[in-house]
Design an enzyme around this catalytic site. Structure first.
Site, PDB file in Angstrom:
ATOM      1  N   LEU A   1     -15.645  -2.049   4.595  1.00  0.00           N
ATOM      2  CA  LEU A   1     -15.610  -3.490   4.785  1.00  0.00           C
ATOM      3  C   LEU A   1     -14.232  -3.992   5.197  1.00  0.00           C
ATOM      4  O   LEU A   1     -14.104  -5.088   5.744  1.00  0.00           O
ATOM      5  CB  LEU A   1     -16.043  -4.210   3.506  1.00  0.00           C
ATOM      6  CG  LEU A   1     -17.497  -3.985   3.073  1.00  0.00           C
ATOM      7  CD1 LEU A   1     -17.748  -4.623   1.711  1.00  0.00           C
ATOM      8  CD2 LEU A   1     -18.448  -4.563   4.114  1.00  0.00           C
ATOM      9  N   GLY A   2     -13.195  -3.202   4.932  1.00  0.00           N
ATOM     10  CA  GLY A   2     -11.847  -3.611   5.300  1.00  0.00           C
ATOM     11  C   GLY A   2     -10.812  -2.818   4.530  1.00  0.00           C
ATOM     12  O   GLY A   2     -11.149  -2.003   3.669  1.00  0.00           O
TER      13      GLY A   2
ATOM     14  N   GLY B   1      -6.377  -3.014   3.155  1.00  0.00           N
ATOM     15  CA  GLY B   1      -5.186  -3.833   3.000  1.00  0.00           C
ATOM     16  C   GLY B   1      -4.082  -3.058   2.324  1.00  0.00           C
ATOM     17  O   GLY B   1      -4.144  -1.825   2.215  1.00  0.00           O
ATOM     18  N   GLY B   2      -3.073  -3.789   1.849  1.00  0.00           N
ATOM     19  CA  GLY B   2      -1.913  -3.142   1.264  1.00  0.00           C
ATOM     20  C   GLY B   2      -2.194  -2.384  -0.018  1.00  0.00           C
ATOM     21  O   GLY B   2      -1.467  -1.463  -0.369  1.00  0.00           O
TER      22      GLY B   2
ATOM     23  N   GLY C   1      -5.415  -1.073  -0.875  1.00  0.00           N
ATOM     24  CA  GLY C   1      -6.492  -0.098  -0.812  1.00  0.00           C
ATOM     25  C   GLY C   1      -7.525  -0.428   0.243  1.00  0.00           C
ATOM     26  O   GLY C   1      -7.316  -1.274   1.111  1.00  0.00           O
TER      27      GLY C   1
ATOM     28  N   VAL D   1     -11.705  -1.349   1.046  1.00  0.00           N
ATOM     29  CA  VAL D   1     -12.900  -1.951   0.465  1.00  0.00           C
ATOM     30  C   VAL D   1     -14.130  -1.333   1.127  1.00  0.00           C
ATOM     31  O   VAL D   1     -14.242  -1.314   2.357  1.00  0.00           O
ATOM     32  CB  VAL D   1     -12.911  -3.486   0.657  1.00  0.00           C
ATOM     33  CG1 VAL D   1     -14.156  -4.089  -0.003  1.00  0.00           C
ATOM     34  CG2 VAL D   1     -11.649  -4.108   0.082  1.00  0.00           C
TER      35      VAL D   1
ATOM     36  N   LYS E   1     -13.360  -2.014  -4.281  1.00  0.00           N
ATOM     37  CA  LYS E   1     -11.955  -1.952  -3.873  1.00  0.00           C
ATOM     38  C   LYS E   1     -11.344  -0.683  -4.467  1.00  0.00           C
ATOM     39  O   LYS E   1     -11.102  -0.588  -5.671  1.00  0.00           O
ATOM     40  CB  LYS E   1     -11.204  -3.178  -4.383  1.00  0.00           C
ATOM     41  CG  LYS E   1      -9.722  -3.191  -4.053  1.00  0.00           C
ATOM     42  CD  LYS E   1      -9.475  -3.806  -2.700  1.00  0.00           C
ATOM     43  CE  LYS E   1      -8.022  -4.112  -2.475  1.00  0.00           C
ATOM     44  NZ  LYS E   1      -7.792  -4.857  -1.241  1.00  0.00           N
TER      45      LYS E   1
ATOM     46  N   ASP F   1      -0.188 -13.007  -4.073  1.00  0.00           N
ATOM     47  CA  ASP F   1      -0.359 -12.516  -2.710  1.00  0.00           C
ATOM     48  C   ASP F   1      -1.430 -13.312  -1.972  1.00  0.00           C
ATOM     49  O   ASP F   1      -2.193 -12.759  -1.178  1.00  0.00           O
ATOM     50  CB  ASP F   1      -0.732 -11.026  -2.738  1.00  0.00           C
ATOM     51  CG  ASP F   1      -0.507 -10.339  -1.383  1.00  0.00           C
ATOM     52  OD1 ASP F   1       0.338 -10.818  -0.605  1.00  0.00           O
ATOM     53  OD2 ASP F   1      -1.193  -9.341  -1.110  1.00  0.00           O
TER      54      ASP F   1
END
Length: 405
Positions: free
Chosen positions: A24-25, A27-28, A30, A32, A46, A140
Site C-alpha cells: 500500500l505504500g 515511508g521513513g 517502514g 505498509v 505497518k 511527524d
C-alpha cells in the site's frame, strides 16, 4: 476498494496470522501492506524497517505504548487494532483506508479551495486532539501522513516518532523525522510538546491550500535553516487562513494556539470560508490574537473587535423615500458590504441578523402602505385600470404601484 501494488521479492509473504496480498505504500519508518484478517476483514499492516524491528529497546517501548496507540479515538485518525512486538518482525495492524495521501491528491487535483479546504483544516485539528488526548505527540505530521478519501482526512503514523526516540539509531544521531516538515524546536534539538504538532499543522495547511511548502523547496538542510531563521511565505493563502496559520508557524512554541483553540476557530459557524486569494477586503490585514486570547475572543468578542451594533446598522440603512419608513434594499446591501469585521475577518452575526430583519420589515411595511394608500374604488373595483405589481426575491424586495386613468 483500492488495489494494492504487487509485492517485491524482498517482501514477506506472511506476517503472523496474516497473508500479505500487496503493498500500500512505504515511508521513513517502514512499509505498509494489505492483508485480510482470518475472518476476511481487510486491514493494513505497518511493518517497521529492519533496523527498527531489530532494536530491542524500541520493541519494548512499542509494547509499552501499544495501549496508548490503540486508545487514540476520533473519526480523523486511523484505528490501530493490534501491535505485535514478538517474533521476527515488529508491526502494527491498522484500519484499511480508502483514498490517497494528501500530497498525492494535490499533485493530481491541485490545492483545496473554499469549504473543502476548511473541512480539511478542521479534520486535521480534530485528529490532533484525538492523538494528544491519548498522551501522544505525533511529531511527524505532513502531507504524506494524511490520507484523503471518501470520508475526508485521516491521520497516520501517530506515535511512531515518539517510540523511535528509544531507538539506538536516534541515540547515534540519526534523524528519523522528515527534514522538510519539521518544527524549529526539532531542528534545534529542544524539548517537544503538543505545540510541535501545531507547527506541523501550519505547514500542512499551507501545502493543502497552495500546493507548496511555506518555507520553500530545495535541500533539506536549506529548508531547515529557513524554518529556524526565516518567516514563512503565506502570500498565496486565502485571507481567512493567513492569520491563524501565521500563529501556528510562530517560531516560539508558547505563541502558538492550542489544538482546542484551533478547533473552536475552525468549527465556528460564524466563520466565512473564502477561497478567493485575490480577496483584498479588510480581513486580509487582520491580525488574530495571540494564543490564550484566541479562546476568549472566539467565545466572546471584546469591545475592541469593531462589531457593528444593530442600532448602527439601522442608522446606516435608514434612508427614507417619499416620507415613508421603507428601507431600500440596495442601501441594506451596501451597508452589509461595508460592515467592519471582527478579529477573525468575520461580519458580526448580530449585525447580519439585524439586516435580515430590516429587509423583512421593509417588505412588510411596503406591502401594508401600498394596501392602505389605494383609493377604495381602485382596490375594490374589478374594472379599474389600476395595475399593481409586486416582485420579491430572497435578497431584496421591491414594490411598485402605478395608476392610470
Amino acid at each position: 476498494m483500492r488495489k494494492p501494488d504487487p509485492l517485491l521479492s524482498s517482501d514477506p509473504q506472511t506476517l503472523g496470522k496474516y497473508t500479505i496480498t500487496g503493498r500500500l505504500g512505504s515511508g521513513g519508518f517502514g512499509v505498509v501492506y494489505a492483508a485480510p484478517r482470518p475472518d476476511g476483514f481487510p486491514v493494513a499492516i505497518k511493518l517497521l524497517r529492519p533496523e527498527l524491528s531489530n532494536d530491542r529497546q524500541l520493541r519494548l517501548r512499542l509494547e509499552r505504548e501499544a495501549v496508548a496507540l490503540a486508545s487514540v479515538r476520533g473519526e480523523r485518525n486511523v484505528s490501530i487494532y493490534e501491535v505485535v512486538t514478538e517474533g521476527e518482525f515488529a508491526y502494527l495492524v491498522m484500519e484499511f483506508l480508502e483514498g490517497e495521501t494528501l500530497d498525492t491528491h494535490l499533485n493530481r487535483q491541485g490545492p483545496f479551495q473554499g469549504p473543502m479546504l476548511w473541512h480539511v483544516a478542521q479534520g486535521l485539528v480534530e485528529a490532533l486532539i484525538g492523538i494528544h488526548d491519548a498522551g501522544i505527540i505525533h511529531r511527524d505530521l505532513k502531507p504524506s501522513n494524511v490520507m484523503y478519501g471518501p470520508d475526508g482526512v485521516k491521520v497516520l503514523d501517530f506515535g511512531i516518532s515518539t517510540i523511535s526516540e528509544e531507538s539506538s539509531l536516534t541515540q547515534d544521531g540519526a534523524f528519523l523525522a522528515t527534514a522538510s516538515w519539521i518544527s524549529p524546536e526539532q531542528v534545534l534539538g529542544q524539548d517537544l510538546t503538543s505545540k510541535t504538532d501545531v507547527f506541523n499543522l501550519g505547514l500542512t495547511l499551507c501545502f493543502a491550500a497552495t500546493g507548496v511548502h511555506p518555507f520553500g523547496s530545495g535541500r533539506a538542510d536549506a529548508v531547515m535553516y529557513r524554518v529556524v531563521n526565516s518567516d514563512p511565505d503565506l502570500s498565496e493563502l486565502p485571507s481567512t487562513l493567513k492569520g491563524i496559520t501565521a500563529l501556528c508557524l510562530e517560531r516560539e512554541p508558547e505563541k502558538r494556539p492550542t489544538v482546542k483553540e484551533l478547533l473552536k476557530f475552525f468549527s465556528s459557524s460564524e466563520t466565512t470560508e473564502t477561497d478567493d486569494p485575490e480577496d483584498k477586503s479588510s480581513k486580509s490585514g487582520t491580525v488574530i490574537g495571540q494564543s490564550g486570547e484566541l479562546d476568549v475572543a472566539i467565545q466572546e468578542p471584546s469591545p475592541n473587535t469593531s462589531l457593528v451594533q444593530p442600532e448602527d446598522l439601522a442608522k446606516a440603512v435608514g434612508n427614507v423615500e417619499s416620507g415613508t419608513t421603507i428601507v431600500q434594499p440596495d442601501k441594506i446591501a451596501e451597508a452589509i458590504k461595508s460592515l467592519p469585521t471582527d478579529s477573525y475577518g468575520r461580519k458580526s452575526r448580530q449585525s447580519l441578523k439585524t439586516a435580515s430583519l430590516l429587509l423583512f420589515g421593509s417588505a412588510l411595511i411596503a406591502g401594508t402602505m401600498i394596501f392602505f394608500s389605494q383609493p377604495d374604488d381602485t382596490v375594490s373595483s374589478t374594472t379599474s385600470t389600476t395595475s399593481t405589481t409586486s416582485t420579491t426575491s430572497t435578497t431584496s424586495t421591491t414594490s411598485t404601484t402605478s395608476t392610470t386613468s
